[in-house]
Design a protein around this motif. Structure first.
Motif, PDB file in Angstrom:
ATOM      1  N   ASP A 108       0.826  -1.133  -0.196  1.00  0.00           N
ATOM      2  CA  ASP A 108      -0.107   0.559   0.418  1.00  0.00           C
ATOM      3  C   ASP A 108       0.702   1.506   0.124  1.00  0.00           C
ATOM      4  OD1 ASP A 108      -2.476  -0.960   0.147  1.00  0.00           O
ATOM      5  OD2 ASP A 108      -2.197  -1.406   2.269  1.00  0.00           O
ATOM      6  N   ASP A 109       0.410   2.321  -1.123  1.00  0.00           N
ATOM      7  CA  ASP A 109       1.374   3.854  -0.907  1.00  0.00           C
ATOM      8  C   ASP A 109       0.988   4.099  -0.099  1.00  0.00           C
ATOM      9  OD1 ASP A 109       2.419   5.549  -1.768  1.00  0.00           O
ATOM     10  OD2 ASP A 109       1.395   6.549  -3.462  1.00  0.00           O
ATOM     11  N   ILE A 110       2.389   4.206   1.360  1.00  0.00           N
ATOM     12  CA  ILE A 110       1.868   5.262   2.410  1.00  0.00           C
ATOM     13  C   ILE A 110       2.153   6.903   2.019  1.00  0.00           C
ATOM     14  CG2 ILE A 110       3.638   2.956   3.205  1.00  0.00           C
ATOM     15  CD1 ILE A 110       5.890   4.928   3.391  1.00  0.00           C
ATOM     16  N   SER A 111       2.512   7.209   0.675  1.00  0.00           N
ATOM     17  CA  SER A 111       2.301   8.709   0.506  1.00  0.00           C
ATOM     18  C   SER A 111       1.478   9.038   0.551  1.00  0.00           C
ATOM     19  CB  SER A 111       2.998   9.005  -0.829  1.00  0.00           C
ATOM     20  OG  SER A 111       2.088   8.057  -1.540  1.00  0.00           O
ATOM     21  N   VAL A 112      -0.102   8.439   0.555  1.00  0.00           N
ATOM     22  CA  VAL A 112      -1.368   9.102   0.583  1.00  0.00           C
ATOM     23  C   VAL A 112      -1.782   8.813   1.911  1.00  0.00           C
ATOM     24  CG1 VAL A 112      -1.696   8.146  -1.895  1.00  0.00           C
ATOM     25  CG2 VAL A 112      -2.686   7.070   0.222  1.00  0.00           C
ATOM     26  N   ARG A 133      -6.002   0.301 -10.293  1.00  0.00           N
ATOM     27  CA  ARG A 133      -5.866  -0.201 -10.812  1.00  0.00           C
ATOM     28  C   ARG A 133      -5.133  -1.342 -10.531  1.00  0.00           C
ATOM     29  NH1 ARG A 133      -2.071   3.758 -11.905  1.00  0.00           N
ATOM     30  NH2 ARG A 133      -3.574   4.435 -13.307  1.00  0.00           N
ATOM     31  N   ARG A 134      -5.585  -2.528 -11.197  1.00  0.00           N
ATOM     32  CA  ARG A 134      -5.106  -4.643 -10.662  1.00  0.00           C
ATOM     33  C   ARG A 134      -4.325  -4.537 -11.784  1.00  0.00           C
ATOM     34  NH1 ARG A 134      -8.836  -5.647  -5.816  1.00  0.00           N
ATOM     35  NH2 ARG A 134      -7.236  -7.330  -6.485  1.00  0.00           N
ATOM     36  N   GLU A 135      -2.834  -4.056 -12.796  1.00  0.00           N
ATOM     37  CA  GLU A 135      -2.528  -4.365 -13.778  1.00  0.00           C
ATOM     38  C   GLU A 135      -1.550  -5.262 -13.033  1.00  0.00           C
ATOM     39  OE1 GLU A 135      -3.728  -1.510 -13.730  1.00  0.00           O
ATOM     40  OE2 GLU A 135      -4.760  -1.911 -16.060  1.00  0.00           O
ATOM     41  N   THR A 136      -0.891  -4.664 -11.983  1.00  0.00           N
ATOM     42  CA  THR A 136      -0.260  -5.829 -11.230  1.00  0.00           C
ATOM     43  C   THR A 136      -0.279  -7.578 -11.176  1.00  0.00           C
ATOM     44  OG1 THR A 136       0.059  -4.589  -9.194  1.00  0.00           O
ATOM     45  CG2 THR A 136       1.116  -3.452 -10.557  1.00  0.00           C
ATOM     46  N   ASP A 137      -1.897  -7.013 -10.851  1.00  0.00           N
ATOM     47  CA  ASP A 137      -2.217  -8.793 -10.628  1.00  0.00           C
ATOM     48  C   ASP A 137      -2.372  -9.644 -11.875  1.00  0.00           C
ATOM     49  OD1 ASP A 137      -2.797  -7.471  -8.110  1.00  0.00           O
ATOM     50  OD2 ASP A 137      -4.610  -7.440  -8.336  1.00  0.00           O
ATOM     51  N   TYR A 203      -5.069   5.045  -4.854  1.00  0.00           N
ATOM     52  CA  TYR A 203      -2.985   4.672  -4.476  1.00  0.00           C
ATOM     53  C   TYR A 203      -3.175   3.994  -5.936  1.00  0.00           C
ATOM     54  CZ  TYR A 203      -4.035   1.283  -1.659  1.00  0.00           C
ATOM     55  OH  TYR A 203      -4.449   0.189  -1.134  1.00  0.00           O
ATOM     56  N   ASP A 204      -1.817   3.815  -5.945  1.00  0.00           N
ATOM     57  CA  ASP A 204      -1.260   2.542  -7.060  1.00  0.00           C
ATOM     58  C   ASP A 204      -0.701   1.391  -6.126  1.00  0.00           C
ATOM     59  OD1 ASP A 204      -2.089   3.550  -9.265  1.00  0.00           O
ATOM     60  OD2 ASP A 204      -0.471   4.911  -9.799  1.00  0.00           O
ATOM     61  N   ARG A 205      -1.288   0.435  -6.026  1.00  0.00           N
ATOM     62  CA  ARG A 205      -0.150  -0.727  -5.292  1.00  0.00           C
ATOM     63  C   ARG A 205       1.126  -1.491  -5.791  1.00  0.00           C
ATOM     64  NH1 ARG A 205      -2.392  -3.358  -1.296  1.00  0.00           N
ATOM     65  NH2 ARG A 205      -1.425  -5.931  -0.520  1.00  0.00           N
ATOM     66  N   LYS A 206       1.629  -1.226  -5.170  1.00  0.00           N
ATOM     67  CA  LYS A 206       2.849  -1.542  -5.128  1.00  0.00           C
ATOM     68  C   LYS A 206       3.204  -3.162  -4.869  1.00  0.00           C
ATOM     69  CE  LYS A 206       4.424   3.081  -3.214  1.00  0.00           C
ATOM     70  NZ  LYS A 206       5.778   3.441  -2.379  1.00  0.00           N
TER      71      LYS A 206
END
Length: 335
Positions: A108-112, A133-137, A203-206
């Motif tokens: 989870d993006d801690i910057s948000v 988005r879920r492109e990394t899945d 946010y974008d998930r890493k």
């Protein structure tokens, strides 16, 4: 001017590989928010050791002695992610104005987190972190996730799509959450039921920083099934409909057999007999199993056993002022 006390709750189960980096990055976030006068200097990171079998708790104790932001609680045994998260929320609520929950894997993006706090000052009691988005899945995971949210929606269960457990809750929302006493805990479904003013932060998930996921496919399917059966009786109704449909087919088959008898075309049919027995037997076993699942949940609810036990508590023993009761104390110029 008073600033809110924030506690970041981080459930941990065998997170030895990622702990140091997680503590470092979250401490940096708290320091920056404190310097920008968004939060009080008494804000903390509360790590919840969910019965880890590695050195996670030793690292929490060591970091707590070196880092003023870090503290922790150790549960007596592994109780699962949702119960460990609840333990952290209930521990933190009486000494915080707001609490943010986040997993330890740094996906989870801690910057948000700053955006969460801004929303809190705007008067929101609940702020959901939602993936853009879920492109990394993988295709399978992405498809099953979308199917799960559609299914839950059709069953009348209100979930926030693409939201896990990355959220902010005010003290008022946490007090209301404590009124939900069910043993079959599914926080993603319970929190929206609270109904207080809420907002979303995208946010974008890493990728996971280190270690392996604690939610393999089998555990994810079990978690999804628990969520469905904890909030809806639709599956039982579905079995009832299947039974009614099977009865209708049986009536049609009986009518066909009767006509064949009148026409003199009857002859013994072992295959059709076996198929009928297997079909009806399978439906009956499925129905009994599903009903048994609900009865098992009722059994767990009636026992009223505690969801967790805290073995060691570093957080509650620390000095902390009473949380402020008022939100929205910042002026626009401060942002």
């Amino acid at each position: 001017m008073k600033y809110p006390i924030l506690t970041i709750v981080v459930p941990c189960f065998n997170e030895e590989e990622v702990f140091k980096e997680t503590a470092k990055q979250l401490s940096s976030v708290l320091k920056n928010l404190e310097e920008q006068t968004f939060i009080d200097s008494k804000s903390k990171i509360l790590f919840v050791d969910d019965g880890s079998s590695d050195g996670t708790w030793s690292l929490i104790e060591e970091e707590s002695s070196l880092n003023d932001y870090v503290t922790g609680i150790k549960l007596s045994r592994n109780v699962g992610h949702q119960n460990a998260l609840l333990a952290g929320l209930e521990t933190a609520k009486n000494m915080s104005d707001c609490v943010i929950s986040i997993d330890a894997d740094l996906q989870d993006d801690i910057s948000v987190i700053k955006d969460f706090i801004v929303k809190y000052h705007e008067g929101y009691d609940i702020v959901y972190g939602v993936r853009k988005r879920r492109e990394t899945d993988t295709f399978f995971k992405r498809s099953t996730a979308r199917g799960f949210y559609r299914l839950m929606r059709k069953m009348g269960i209100h979930l926030i799509p693409d939201h896990a457990d990355f959220r902010l809750m005010s003290k008022r929302a946490l007090d209301e959450l404590s009124h939900y006493q069910e043993a079959n805990l599914f926080l993603r479904g319970i929190v929206p039921l609270i109904g207080f003013k809420s907002a979303k932060v995208m946010y974008d998930r890493k990728e996971r920083f280190a270690g392996t996921s604690k939610y393999p496919l089998k555990k994810m399917l079990s978690f999804a099934f628990d969520g469905i059966t904890s909030f809806s009786v639709t599956p039982i109704r579905l079995v009832t409909l299947i039974g009614a449909f099977s009865s209708l087919l049986s009536i049609c088959a009986a009518g066909y057999a009767f006509i064949q008898e009148l026409l003199g075309h009857t002859e013994s049919g072992w295959t059709s007999l076996m198929i009928s027995i297997w079909l009806i037997g399978g439906l009956q076993l499925m129905g009994i199993g599903l009903i048994g699942e609900y009865i098992g949940k009722i059994f767990n609810e009636t026992k009223r056993r505690p969801k967790y036990a805290i073995e060691t508590d570093l957080y509650s023993h620390e000095k902390a002022s009473l949380p402020h009761q008022k939100q929205g104390v910042f002026e626009v110029e401060k942002w």
